[in-house]
Design an enzyme around this catalytic site. Structure first.
Site, mmCIF file in Angstrom:
data_model
loop_
_atom_site.group_PDB
_atom_site.id
_atom_site.type_symbol
_atom_site.label_atom_id
_atom_site.label_comp_id
_atom_site.label_asym_id
_atom_site.label_seq_id
_atom_site.Cartn_x
_atom_site.Cartn_y
_atom_site.Cartn_z
ATOM 1 N N ASP A 133 53.739 37.793 20.189
ATOM 2 C CA ASP A 133 54.612 38.956 20.314
ATOM 3 C C ASP A 133 55.429 38.893 21.617
ATOM 4 O O ASP A 133 55.518 39.884 22.357
ATOM 5 C CB ASP A 133 53.760 40.240 20.255
ATOM 6 C CG ASP A 133 54.608 41.498 20.073
ATOM 7 O OD1 ASP A 133 55.809 41.370 19.758
ATOM 8 O OD2 ASP A 133 54.073 42.604 20.261
ATOM 9 N N ARG A 274 56.327 49.129 33.659
ATOM 10 C CA ARG A 274 56.716 49.602 32.323
ATOM 11 C C ARG A 274 55.450 49.798 31.504
ATOM 12 O O ARG A 274 54.754 48.835 31.185
ATOM 13 C CB ARG A 274 57.631 48.569 31.656
ATOM 14 C CG ARG A 274 58.082 48.903 30.245
ATOM 15 C CD ARG A 274 58.895 47.729 29.720
ATOM 16 N NE ARG A 274 59.455 47.913 28.405
ATOM 17 C CZ ARG A 274 58.823 47.667 27.257
ATOM 18 N NH1 ARG A 274 57.569 47.244 27.252
ATOM 19 N NH2 ARG A 274 59.443 47.830 26.111
ATOM 20 N N ASP A 276 53.866 49.958 28.463
ATOM 21 C CA ASP A 276 54.230 49.539 27.112
ATOM 22 C C ASP A 276 53.487 50.363 26.049
ATOM 23 O O ASP A 276 52.280 50.601 26.180
ATOM 24 C CB ASP A 276 53.865 48.050 26.967
ATOM 25 C CG ASP A 276 54.196 47.501 25.605
ATOM 26 O OD1 ASP A 276 55.388 47.428 25.282
ATOM 27 O OD2 ASP A 276 53.254 47.147 24.853
ATOM 28 N N GLU A 318 57.573 53.699 27.890
ATOM 29 C CA GLU A 318 58.195 53.068 26.722
ATOM 30 C C GLU A 318 57.690 53.825 25.492
ATOM 31 O O GLU A 318 56.739 53.429 24.824
ATOM 32 C CB GLU A 318 57.833 51.575 26.628
ATOM 33 C CG GLU A 318 58.713 50.820 25.644
ATOM 34 C CD GLU A 318 58.044 50.359 24.361
ATOM 35 O OE1 GLU A 318 58.760 50.029 23.405
ATOM 36 O OE2 GLU A 318 56.800 50.323 24.297
ATOM 37 N N ARG A 512 63.228 40.093 15.354
ATOM 38 C CA ARG A 512 63.706 40.603 16.643
ATOM 39 C C ARG A 512 64.185 39.441 17.524
ATOM 40 O O ARG A 512 64.946 39.626 18.457
ATOM 41 C CB ARG A 512 62.599 41.372 17.375
ATOM 42 C CG ARG A 512 62.279 42.716 16.759
ATOM 43 C CD ARG A 512 61.117 43.378 17.466
ATOM 44 N NE ARG A 512 59.894 42.607 17.356
ATOM 45 C CZ ARG A 512 58.751 42.916 17.953
ATOM 46 N NH1 ARG A 512 58.681 43.984 18.720
ATOM 47 N NH2 ARG A 512 57.668 42.173 17.807
HETATM 48 C C1 GLC Z 1 56.514 47.430 22.834
HETATM 49 C C2 GLC Z 1 57.373 46.200 23.060
HETATM 50 C C3 GLC Z 1 57.412 45.404 21.794
HETATM 51 C C4 GLC Z 1 55.994 45.013 21.404
HETATM 52 C C5 GLC Z 1 55.098 46.245 21.328
HETATM 53 C C6 GLC Z 1 53.647 45.864 21.262
HETATM 54 O O1 GLC Z 1 57.070 48.282 21.904
HETATM 55 O O2 GLC Z 1 58.644 46.587 23.477
HETATM 56 O O3 GLC Z 1 58.202 44.268 21.938
HETATM 57 O O4 GLC Z 1 56.005 44.376 20.174
HETATM 58 O O5 GLC Z 1 55.230 47.060 22.472
HETATM 59 O O6 GLC Z 1 53.198 45.422 22.500
#
Ligand code: GLC
Length: 640
Positions: A133, A274, A276, A318, A512
């Protein structure tokens, strides 16, 4: 905790002046920290864990470098740097930009040339080989993956950034680890302690209950939210991909361990962490397990503790959720201003894409005005594109109020952007379409979604020009709206979709990657050629960035107000600061649009002479009762 024991604790820790600062901050935050902690971990069973936390904070503080402690104090004294008009950001993949961390350091002059002084580097820590990922499957929160360099390279980079006035943002993947993380490995081997660091279950009974209400994040590639691990003979919760294990924050040990990781990340010289996928931090059967009150308490707890130890480091939310939910990550009630200082303005981003496709701005007005004002010390990250997909998280009711059917409207947007309508200029891809719900998202680079890819293929100069104007207008809005504008690397030169991911078995299932291109240094070396559309985009953004920095009206002091112009193709908002006023006017239509100039006069823009359009550097004269704005044109009118 009673006052006496607090004082005992504080005096025990009073070994240096430094530590006194930390203790003072702990004393200030203690009541809320304690309340938050026991709201998540019932007091009866968790007093010991709370004592552990109180002992941990001064210990972590002692480990922070003198240089960073000095910076913390300076930041506490000065205003909020992140609300300044001087900050302009870029997001990038280190390996796609210039190979590794040392390569990135060499590009500091490029950032300076464009005016960038804030960088979000995509994950650089160790991750599983193969699918990971894009690094969001973390093998270790602090170990730099060899392909990027070493920890020393990172420290060298953060030092160089500090010397050059560049702020750094790194990810803290707080919701999950990879299945190769040391805790996961121990859990797989049967260690109960670590099985309890994740949501693991011996049979499918509880997972089945969860599944009744849990949505799927990646329905095409990772359907369901649980994975059976035969070696462990247990199910584990995996909301994202099956190799990303969700951390169990109902276990206080997990919180304490993750707090250590967070502080150590801050100690590397990171200015913004950040957070996440933070909407997912708490799970509860019978809910969608997003945005739960406990998740908010947990985030506030992390933040209050970080404030004690490393008050110069701040958090970004985020949370790609509904507009009314995003704003809550700044904190509400007694937590107001006590969760994240910054949040992605995902609402503005998604609404801009809606406005491009519909050529109208009503949904944008409706949505943005339905959200309460953010706390005064918080700010947005305004962006057009990032490494992820574009979700269509608009409020259904607002779509209905426009006389549209929400389902059909979303279908139209997917068709418009994902190459299902011949006449659409966009070249995007459909991401994670879920036939069960009809939901889907959009991928593609800004330039391709805004028509540049098709226009170049058809060698149609007019269409190229139109697409360039759209790219500039959307970035101009992000630069002017209030908050940190974050340019996605490559967009400053209109980089098109990159289809090479289709040849990589570890990436081809996740489109993506189409919007995660290599930085095109060859084109950048030719930017002196003013005839190139890439030069036009770069040069104009450079100019807009300079204008933003020169005008304090662009600082984010909650000084933005939307204006209805009476023309549905137009977006207009005003920024104000002391005696300065600036009106932004943008046309989302492919034809010129007019607005009644009496309106601009009425709000005072002509009281002391004609306003100046900063972008064209000309005075706006109103010879008739109408002001005309060309297709995809933007004005930044400064009141005389
Ligand atoms: C956030 C990231 C994304 C990732 C997800 C899981 O949304 O921006 O790219 O797949 O977290 O970690």
């Amino acid at each position: 905790m009673n006052q006496t024991s607090l004082h005992q604790l504080l005096s025990k820790n009073k070994v240096s002046n430094d530590l006194e600062q930390c203790n003072l901050r702990l004393a200030t935050n203690l009541t809320l920290i304690q309340k938050l902690f026991f709201s998540l971990y019932p007091e009866e069973q968790n007093r010991e864990h709370f004592q552990k936390l109180l002992a941990l904070l001064p210990k972590l503080f002692a480990e922070r470098s003198t240089e960073l402690k000095k910076q913390d104090l300076e930041r506490l004294k000065s205003g909020n740097w992140y609300q300044s008009q001087n900050i302009v950001g870029m997001q990038l993949y280190v390996e796609h930009f210039n190979k590794d961390l040392n390569g990135l350091k060499k590009k500091i002059p490029y950032f300076k040339e464009l005016g960038i002084n804030f960088l979000h580097l995509m994950p650089i820590t160790t991750r599983p080989k193969g699918e990971n990922d894009g690094g969001y499957a973390v093998n270790d929160y602090l170990e730099v993956d060899k392909k990027y360099g070493s920890k020393d390279d990172l420290l060298g980079l953060t030092k160089a950034f500090r010397e050059n006035g560049i702020y750094l943002m790194l990810d803290f993947v707080v919701n999950h680890t990879s299945n190769e993380f040391s805790w996961a490995k121990k859990a797989i081997k049967g260690d109960k302690k670590y099985q309890n660091y994740y949501y693991t279950f011996e049979d499918y009974t509880i997972p089945e209950e969860f599944e009744k209400t849990l949505p799927e994040v990646f329905p095409e590639t990772a359907p369901g939210n649980f994975t059976y691990i035969p070696e462990m003979k247990r199910w584990v919760m995996t909301v994202f991909n099956n190799y990303q294990w969700d951390l169990n924050y109902t276990n206080p040990e997990v919180f304490l361990e993750m707090l250590i990781n967070l502080v150590k990340l801050a100690d590397l010289g990171v200015d913004v962490v950040r957070f996440d996928a933070l909407a997912f931090l708490w799970k509860k059967i019978g809910t969608i397990s997003q945005n739960l009150p406990e998740a908010h308490n947990l985030i506030a707890l992390f933040r209050m503790c970080l404030q004690v130890v490393a008050p110069g480091t701040i958090l970004l939310a985020e949370a790609i959720v509904a507009p009314t939910d995003i704003i809550k990550y700044f904190g509400e009630g007694e937590k107001r201003g006590n969760e994240c200082e910054i949040a992605y303005n995902a609402s503005l981003m998604a609404l801009l894409w809606n406005s491009i496709a519909t050529k109208k701005t009503q949904l944008l007005y409706k949505s943005l005005t339905s959200v309460p004002q953010k706390p005064k010390d918080c700010t947005w990250i305004n962006y057009i594109r990032c490494h992820d997909d574009i979700g269509l998280g608009y409020e259904n009711q607002l779509i209905q109020e426009l006389g549209l059917n929400p389902e059909m409207h979303r279908k139209f947007l997917l068709d418009y952007y994902c190459q299902r309508l011949d006449w659409s200029p966009a070249t995007g891809m459909l991401f994670m379409y879920n036939p069960k719900t009809g939901d889907g998202r959009i991928t593609g680079s800004a330039a391709s979604l805004l028509g540049l890819e098709k226009a170049i293929a058809s060698t149609n100069e007019k269409l190229i020009e139109e697409s360039v104007a759209k790219i500039i207008m959307l970035h101009g809005i992000a630069l002017a709206f209030g908050g940190i504008p974050l340019i996605y690397a490559g967009d400053e030169i209109g980089t098109l979709n990159d289809y090479s991911f289709l040849n990589d078995t570890t990436k081809k299932g996740d489109n993506r990657w189409v919007n995660r291109p290599m930085q095109d240094w060859k084109t950048i070396s030719k930017l002196d050629d003013r005839a190139l559309s890439q030069s036009k985009i770069f040069g104009t953004l450079q100019k807009l960035i300079k204008l933003r920095k020169e005008n304090p009206v662009f600082a984010d002091l909650n000084n933005v107000g939307l204006y209805h112009t009476g023309n549905d193709h137009i977006l207009s908002f005003e920024r104000t600061c002391k005696n300065e006023r600036l009106l932004v006017i943008c046309n989302f239509d492919e034809s010129p649009q007019v607005i009644d100039s009496g309106w601009i006069k009425k709000i005072g823009y002509f009281s002391k002479g004609e306003p100046m359009d900063l972008i064209s550097n000309t005075k706006v004269e109103l010879n008739s009762g109408l002001l005309e704005i060309g297709p995809y044109k933007m004005l930044w009118l400064l009141k005389a």
